[in-house]
Scaffold this motif. Sequence first.
Motif, PDB file in Angstrom:
ATOM      1  N   ALA A  70      20.471 -62.341  33.288  1.00 23.09           N
ATOM      2  CA  ALA A  70      19.656 -62.147  34.488  1.00 23.09           C
ATOM      3  C   ALA A  70      18.202 -61.842  34.141  1.00 23.09           C
ATOM      4  CB  ALA A  70      20.236 -61.019  35.331  1.00 23.09           C
ATOM      5  N   LEU A  71      17.957 -61.435  32.911  1.00 25.16           N
ATOM      6  CA  LEU A  71      16.607 -61.001  32.523  1.00 25.16           C
ATOM      7  C   LEU A  71      15.869 -62.041  31.686  1.00 25.16           C
ATOM      8  CD1 LEU A  71      17.570 -57.332  31.797  1.00 25.16           C
ATOM      9  CD2 LEU A  71      15.924 -58.092  33.505  1.00 25.16           C
ATOM     10  N   GLU A  72      16.493 -63.188  31.477  1.00 26.90           N
ATOM     11  CA  GLU A  72      15.800 -64.219  30.696  1.00 26.90           C
ATOM     12  C   GLU A  72      14.489 -64.585  31.370  1.00 26.90           C
ATOM     13  OE1 GLU A  72      17.819 -67.808  29.295  1.00 26.90           O
ATOM     14  OE2 GLU A  72      19.567 -66.565  28.862  1.00 26.90           O
ATOM     15  N   GLY A  73      13.442 -64.654  30.586  1.00 24.77           N
ATOM     16  CA  GLY A  73      12.138 -64.981  31.129  1.00 24.77           C
ATOM     17  C   GLY A  73      11.382 -63.787  31.671  1.00 24.77           C
ATOM     18  N   SER A  74      11.984 -62.590  31.594  1.00 25.79           N
ATOM     19  CA  SER A  74      11.331 -61.373  32.060  1.00 25.79           C
ATOM     20  C   SER A  74      10.791 -60.559  30.888  1.00 25.79           C
ATOM     21  CB  SER A  74      12.329 -60.497  32.833  1.00 25.79           C
ATOM     22  OG  SER A  74      12.877 -61.201  33.920  1.00 25.79           O
ATOM     23  N   THR A  75       9.926 -59.638  31.230  1.00 22.90           N
ATOM     24  CA  THR A  75       9.482 -58.659  30.237  1.00 22.90           C
ATOM     25  C   THR A  75      10.629 -57.706  29.891  1.00 22.90           C
ATOM     26  OG1 THR A  75       8.752 -57.169  31.971  1.00 22.90           O
ATOM     27  CG2 THR A  75       7.115 -58.717  31.093  1.00 22.90           C
ATOM     28  N   HIS A  76      10.394 -56.858  28.923  1.00 21.41           N
ATOM     29  CA  HIS A  76      11.314 -55.794  28.473  1.00 21.41           C
ATOM     30  C   HIS A  76      12.380 -56.260  27.473  1.00 21.41           C
ATOM     31  CE1 HIS A  76       9.404 -53.921  31.893  1.00 21.41           C
ATOM     32  NE2 HIS A  76      10.003 -52.768  31.679  1.00 21.41           N
ATOM     33  N   VAL A  77      12.598 -57.567  27.379  1.00 22.79           N
ATOM     34  CA  VAL A  77      13.695 -58.047  26.527  1.00 22.79           C
ATOM     35  C   VAL A  77      13.264 -59.161  25.573  1.00 22.79           C
ATOM     36  CG1 VAL A  77      15.483 -57.412  28.200  1.00 22.79           C
ATOM     37  CG2 VAL A  77      14.452 -59.701  28.309  1.00 22.79           C
ATOM     38  N   THR A  78      11.993 -59.482  25.535  1.00 25.45           N
ATOM     39  CA  THR A  78      11.567 -60.649  24.751  1.00 25.45           C
ATOM     40  C   THR A  78      11.514 -60.337  23.257  1.00 25.45           C
ATOM     41  OG1 THR A  78       9.205 -60.134  24.844  1.00 25.45           O
ATOM     42  CG2 THR A  78      10.148 -61.428  26.674  1.00 25.45           C
ATOM     43  N   GLY A  79      11.560 -61.389  22.452  1.00 25.13           N
ATOM     44  CA  GLY A  79      11.473 -61.247  21.009  1.00 25.13           C
ATOM     45  C   GLY A  79      10.233 -60.490  20.562  1.00 25.13           C
ATOM     46  N   PRO A  80       9.046 -60.884  21.030  1.00 25.93           N
ATOM     47  CA  PRO A  80       7.835 -60.165  20.585  1.00 25.93           C
ATOM     48  C   PRO A  80       7.854 -58.673  20.919  1.00 25.93           C
ATOM     49  CG  PRO A  80       7.227 -62.281  21.516  1.00 25.93           C
ATOM     50  CD  PRO A  80       8.704 -62.115  21.781  1.00 25.93           C
ATOM     51  N   GLU A  81       8.384 -58.309  22.090  1.00 22.40           N
ATOM     52  CA  GLU A  81       8.469 -56.884  22.424  1.00 22.40           C
ATOM     53  C   GLU A  81       9.448 -56.168  21.487  1.00 22.40           C
ATOM     54  OE1 GLU A  81       8.300 -56.389  27.124  1.00 22.40           O
ATOM     55  OE2 GLU A  81       9.205 -58.284  26.528  1.00 22.40           O
ATOM     56  N   ARG A  82      10.610 -56.795  21.284  1.00 25.60           N
ATOM     57  CA  ARG A  82      11.602 -56.169  20.407  1.00 25.60           C
ATOM     58  C   ARG A  82      11.121 -56.125  18.967  1.00 25.60           C
ATOM     59  NH1 ARG A  82      17.063 -58.675  23.335  1.00 25.60           N
ATOM     60  NH2 ARG A  82      17.220 -56.982  24.855  1.00 25.60           N
ATOM     61  N   ASP A  83      10.326 -57.113  18.559  1.00 26.29           N
ATOM     62  CA  ASP A  83       9.728 -57.068  17.213  1.00 26.29           C
ATOM     63  C   ASP A  83       8.884 -55.798  17.049  1.00 26.29           C
ATOM     64  OD1 ASP A  83      10.859 -59.469  16.508  1.00 26.29           O
ATOM     65  OD2 ASP A  83       9.034 -60.653  16.822  1.00 26.29           O
ATOM     66  N   ARG A  84       8.152 -55.438  18.120  1.00 20.08           N
ATOM     67  CA  ARG A  84       7.295 -54.232  18.039  1.00 20.08           C
ATOM     68  C   ARG A  84       8.153 -52.979  17.905  1.00 20.08           C
ATOM     69  NH1 ARG A  84       4.658 -58.973  18.786  1.00 20.08           N
ATOM     70  NH2 ARG A  84       2.414 -58.688  18.495  1.00 20.08           N
ATOM     71  N   LEU A  85       9.289 -52.921  18.589  1.00 20.18           N
ATOM     72  CA  LEU A  85      10.169 -51.762  18.411  1.00 20.18           C
ATOM     73  C   LEU A  85      10.711 -51.720  16.982  1.00 20.18           C
ATOM     74  CD1 LEU A  85      12.318 -51.359  21.648  1.00 20.18           C
ATOM     75  CD2 LEU A  85      10.085 -50.397  21.098  1.00 20.18           C
ATOM     76  N   ARG A  86      11.071 -52.900  16.467  1.00 18.12           N
ATOM     77  CA  ARG A  86      11.555 -52.924  15.079  1.00 18.12           C
ATOM     78  C   ARG A  86      10.470 -52.446  14.118  1.00 18.12           C
ATOM     79  NH1 ARG A  86      15.059 -56.992  16.963  1.00 18.12           N
ATOM     80  NH2 ARG A  86      13.443 -58.595  16.976  1.00 18.12           N
ATOM     81  N   ALA A  87       9.218 -52.721  14.473  1.00 17.01           N
ATOM     82  CA  ALA A  87       8.123 -52.249  13.618  1.00 17.01           C
ATOM     83  C   ALA A  87       8.035 -50.719  13.647  1.00 17.01           C
ATOM     84  CB  ALA A  87       6.794 -52.867  14.069  1.00 17.01           C
ATOM     85  N   ILE A  88       8.317 -50.119  14.807  1.00 20.43           N
ATOM     86  CA  ILE A  88       8.365 -48.646  14.882  1.00 20.43           C
ATOM     87  C   ILE A  88       9.475 -48.150  13.949  1.00 20.43           C
ATOM     88  CG2 ILE A  88       8.746 -46.653  16.378  1.00 20.43           C
ATOM     89  CD1 ILE A  88       6.245 -48.034  17.251  1.00 20.43           C
ATOM     90  N   GLY A  89      10.617 -48.804  14.046  1.00 20.59           N
ATOM     91  CA  GLY A  89      11.712 -48.461  13.136  1.00 20.59           C
ATOM     92  C   GLY A  89      11.321 -48.687  11.679  1.00 20.59           C
ATOM     93  N   GLY A  90      10.526 -49.721  11.459  1.00 20.29           N
ATOM     94  CA  GLY A  90      10.089 -50.041  10.102  1.00 20.29           C
ATOM     95  C   GLY A  90       9.212 -48.966   9.477  1.00 20.29           C
ATOM     96  N   LEU A  91       8.595 -48.152  10.331  1.00 20.96           N
ATOM     97  CA  LEU A  91       7.822 -47.021   9.806  1.00 20.96           C
ATOM     98  C   LEU A  91       8.741 -45.954   9.217  1.00 20.96           C
ATOM     99  CD1 LEU A  91       5.286 -46.590  12.767  1.00 20.96           C
ATOM    100  CD2 LEU A  91       4.820 -47.648  10.548  1.00 20.96           C
ATOM    101  N   GLY A  92      10.011 -46.026   9.594  1.00 20.36           N
ATOM    102  CA  GLY A  92      10.983 -45.040   9.136  1.00 20.36           C
ATOM    103  C   GLY A  92      11.576 -44.223  10.265  1.00 20.36           C
TER     104      GLY A  92
END
Length: 259
Positions: free
Chosen positions: A160-182
């Motif tokens: 239901a959220l395809e094409g919406s914000t909050h779930v896209t690859g680029p957004e999730r990449d940024r969260l992974r980058a937060i995780g990547g800080l440790g």
Amino acid sequence: MKVATWNVNSLTARWERVVAWIEDNGPDVLCLQETKQDDSKFPFAGFEALGYEAVHNGEGRWNGVAIASRVGIDDVRRGFGTIEDDDGARIIGATCNGIEVMSCYVPNGRALDDPFYARKLSWLDRLASHVGAVPPQRALIVVGDFNVAPEDLDVWDPAALEGSTHVTGPERDRLRAIGGLGLVDIVRDRRPGEQVFTWWDYRNGAFHRGWGMRIDLVWCSPLVAAGVTDALVDREARKGTKPSDHAPVVVTFELPGAP
DNA sequence: ATGTCCCAACTTTTGGGA
């Protein structure tokens, strides 16, 4: 020590609920987002009456973030400091009882073809720079409304959220980058595989239908994460009269270095 | 799915944002 984060969707509208929640739950530190007040309207005295010292980065009608602490609050930092910071009052940091705390309200992004979406990605990049390195001795908690669901498990219906914000690859990449800080997404870490939501739209009876997302996150540095004893979402706070559309996330931990 | 809530304003209704 108990640290909570809650997007209250206007502290003016939510004040009585916030007071009741504090009295019921007794957080040592409460981080707020979307206070929607300027500093002159922020209830500093109200927090003081509850035994808390509060700091606020507000702008008025939109955004606004705060930290309230009953264990001391020092080294207050409003905004990104030297990093470009022209997307509203969205971050405040302070040190509470020796723990660095950051209360964040990430831009919503509106729609994928909206300029605010690019600003959202940029804001998350700047947040990662602002947080910086997380060496083993650093006691840090970064919390708030990230307006991104980390993975498909964190939304009620990915299709239901395809094409919406909050779930896209680029957004999730940024969260992974937060995780990547440790930093550790502590609710997911403590509740692997469990679907836990923190936000439900006011519309469409979304709460009662279970149409929610986990977008309010608590990131702990490894030093803090090692002492965590509990991490939960208080979905009871989404019920009743005049709720926020977000529920509080509550994390309890032993202080680093404590016996 | 677009059914709600909150804010501000050339305020008593509308528009913007989430």
